[in-house]
Design a protein around this motif. Structure first.
Motif, short mmCIF file in Angstrom:
data_model
loop_
_atom_site.label_atom_id
_atom_site.label_comp_id
_atom_site.label_asym_id
_atom_site.label_seq_id
_atom_site.Cartn_x
_atom_site.Cartn_y
_atom_site.Cartn_z
N THR A 59 0.83 -1.21 0.00
CA THR A 59 0.00 0.00 0.00
C THR A 59 0.86 1.26 0.00
OG1 THR A 59 -0.28 0.02 2.42
CG2 THR A 59 -1.97 -1.13 1.13
N LEU A 80 -7.70 -6.01 2.51
CA LEU A 80 -8.10 -4.63 2.25
C LEU A 80 -9.46 -4.32 2.86
CD1 LEU A 80 -6.67 -4.37 -1.34
CD2 LEU A 80 -6.05 -2.86 0.57
N HIS A 86 -7.18 1.90 4.12
CA HIS A 86 -6.66 1.80 2.75
C HIS A 86 -7.77 1.72 1.70
CE1 HIS A 86 -2.73 1.41 4.47
NE2 HIS A 86 -3.03 0.28 5.08
#
Length: 91
Positions: A59, A80, A86
């Motif tokens: 990321t 995720l 994120h």
């Protein structure tokens, strides 16, 4: 031994090595995205958070390079979803 992270671009994957063991994420760069196709950890690293540390590094690369993430790998997609900080990277 320690931990090292690298973008092994020639192999199309990010690699995180911990104590001589490897966890990696296969990817393709396409249209401003990192398409994550597969994440795999050495059996000795499973359940120890190594794949999550790899995803954290991944990321950082996406943010640095202004890329979105498209996870086709079930592990990457689940990771995720669990890390809402994120969510802005999903494309």
């Amino acid at each position: 031994m320690g931990t090292t992270f690298q973008d092994a671009a020639a192999r199309g994957r990010f690699e995180l090595e911990e104590d001589g063991k490897l966890v990696f994420a296969d990817y393709r760069r396409r249209d401003g995205m990192l398409v994550i196709t597969h994440v795999e950890a050495d059996p000795a690293l499973r359940g120890k958070g190594a794949a999550g540390r790899l995803m954290e590094e991944l990321t950082k690369i996406a943010r640095r390079d202004g890329l979105k993430l498209r996870p086709f790998c079930s592990y990457a997609a689940a990771w995720l979803r669990r890390h809402r900080e994120h969510q802005d990277l999903l494309g």
